[in-house]
Design a protein around this motif. Structure first.
Motif, short mmCIF file in Angstrom:
data_model
loop_
_atom_site.label_atom_id
_atom_site.label_comp_id
_atom_site.label_asym_id
_atom_site.label_seq_id
_atom_site.Cartn_x
_atom_site.Cartn_y
_atom_site.Cartn_z
N LYS A 94 8.68 0.46 -14.82
CA LYS A 94 7.81 -0.24 -13.87
C LYS A 94 7.04 0.71 -12.95
CE LYS A 94 10.67 -4.31 -14.06
NZ LYS A 94 11.67 -5.13 -13.43
N GLN A 95 6.91 1.95 -13.33
CA GLN A 95 6.20 2.94 -12.51
C GLN A 95 4.72 2.98 -12.88
OE1 GLN A 95 8.54 3.55 -14.79
NE2 GLN A 95 8.08 5.37 -16.00
N CYS A 103 6.28 -1.98 -3.68
CA CYS A 103 5.57 -0.69 -3.66
C CYS A 103 5.12 -0.29 -5.07
CB CYS A 103 6.50 0.42 -3.17
SG CYS A 103 7.10 0.26 -1.50
N HIS A 104 4.23 0.68 -5.13
CA HIS A 104 3.91 1.37 -6.37
C HIS A 104 5.00 2.44 -6.53
CE1 HIS A 104 -0.09 -0.41 -6.12
NE2 HIS A 104 -0.14 0.02 -4.87
N SER A 105 5.47 2.65 -7.74
CA SER A 105 6.50 3.67 -7.95
C SER A 105 5.98 4.77 -8.86
CB SER A 105 7.76 3.06 -8.58
OG SER A 105 8.37 2.17 -7.68
N VAL A 106 6.43 5.98 -8.58
CA VAL A 106 6.13 7.15 -9.41
C VAL A 106 7.48 7.75 -9.81
CG1 VAL A 106 5.04 9.42 -9.53
CG2 VAL A 106 3.94 7.57 -8.24
N ALA A 138 0.82 -1.21 0.00
CA ALA A 138 0.00 0.00 0.00
C ALA A 138 0.86 1.26 0.00
CB ALA A 138 -0.93 0.01 1.21
N SER A 139 2.15 1.09 -0.28
CA SER A 139 3.10 2.20 -0.22
C SER A 139 3.55 2.63 -1.61
CB SER A 139 4.33 1.79 0.60
OG SER A 139 3.96 1.55 1.93
N TYR A 140 4.19 3.78 -1.65
CA TYR A 140 4.67 4.37 -2.89
C TYR A 140 6.14 4.77 -2.73
CZ TYR A 140 -0.26 4.71 -3.94
OH TYR A 140 -1.58 4.40 -4.16
N MET A 141 6.89 4.65 -3.82
CA MET A 141 8.27 5.13 -3.89
C MET A 141 8.32 6.15 -5.00
SD MET A 141 11.43 5.01 -2.91
CE MET A 141 12.68 6.11 -3.60
N VAL A 142 8.75 7.37 -4.67
CA VAL A 142 8.85 8.44 -5.66
C VAL A 142 10.33 8.74 -5.88
CG1 VAL A 142 8.28 10.84 -6.20
CG2 VAL A 142 6.67 9.43 -4.90
#
Length: 183
Positions: free
Chosen positions: A153-154, A136-139, A117-121
Motif C-alpha cells: 500500500k505504499q 497518510c501516503h507511505s514510502v 498531506a502527510s507521509y509515513m516512511v
C-alpha cells in the motif's frame, strides 16, 4: 511527516533475516543519510516526527531509560520535532503499536497535522500499514529482510532514506534547492 526509527534513521541489528532495535546505547548508530535527509525535509517545510515501536521495553528486555537516552541522541543528531513511542508488546497493545495508527493519530492531534498531506516512511509492512490506516501516503524502504512480508500500500519502494526524501519532495511539490539532488 513520520519516520520509523530503526531501519530508517538508525541502523538495526540483523539476525536470521530480520531487523531488531539495538539494546544498548553504544549500539545506537544512525545511517549516514539520516541527519541530512531530515534536514532536507525540514527545509521543505515538513514537521518531522519519529513513530517507533519499542516492544523490548514492554517485554522487560531493555530499560525504558536506555531507549529514552537513544532518543535524546537522535534529537541531538537530527532536526526531528518529536518522537512518538509505543513500548507495548503485541499482547499489551492499546492501539498505538504499529500497524495500528495510534501514534500518528496522537501526533496529528498534538501538532495539528493534516494526515492526508502527510507521509509515513518505514522499513516494514507494519509501518506502511500504519500510514495507510492513518490516511497518510507511505514510502517503503526495502532493506531486503528475508523474513518480513513485502507491503503493497505504499506510493513508492526505495532503498534508502535519501531516496525516500526525493520521492516525498517530488510527490508533495515542496521542493527546495538542496532537495533537487535527492530527486
Amino acid at each position: 511527516m513520520f519516520l520509523d526509527r530503526d531501519g530508517v534513521l538508525s541502523i538495526p541489528e540483523f539476525r536470521d533475516g530480520r531487523s531488531f532495535a539495538p539494546k544498548f546505547l553504544d549500539d545506537f548508530v544512525l545511517y549516514e543519510d539520516a541527519a541530512e535527509g531530515v534536514a532536507v525535509l525540514k527545509r521543505a517545510g515538513f514537521l518531522v516526527i519519529v513513530a517507533t515501536n519499542q516492544p523490548d521495553v514492554g517485554a522487560g528486555l531493555v530499560p525504558r531509560e536506555t531507549v529514552e537516552a537513544m532518543h535524546e541522541r537522535l534529537s541531538k543528531w537530527t532536526e526531528i520535532d518529536d518522537i512518538e513511542v509505543s513500548y507495548e508488546t503485541r499482547e499489551q497493545d492499546v492501539g498505538r503499536r504499529k500497524p495500528a495508527p495510534g501514534m500518528l493519530l496522537d501526533a496529528a492531534k498534538k501538532w495539528e497535522i493534516d494526515l492526508s498531506a502527510s507521509y509515513m516512511v518505514g522499513d516494514r509492512s507494519s509501518d506502511v500499514e500504519c500510514g495507510f490506516h492513518a490516511g497518510c501516503h507511505s514510502v517503503f524502504i526495502d532493506r531486503h529482510y528475508s523474513v518480513e512480508p513485502i507491503p503493497e500500500k505504499q506510493i513508492a519502494t526505495v532503498s534508502s532514506l535519501a531516496e525516500a526524501v526525493g520521492v516525498i519532495v517530488s510527490h508533495s511539490g515542496k521542493s527546495t534547492p538542496d532537495a533537487a539532488r535527492f530527486i
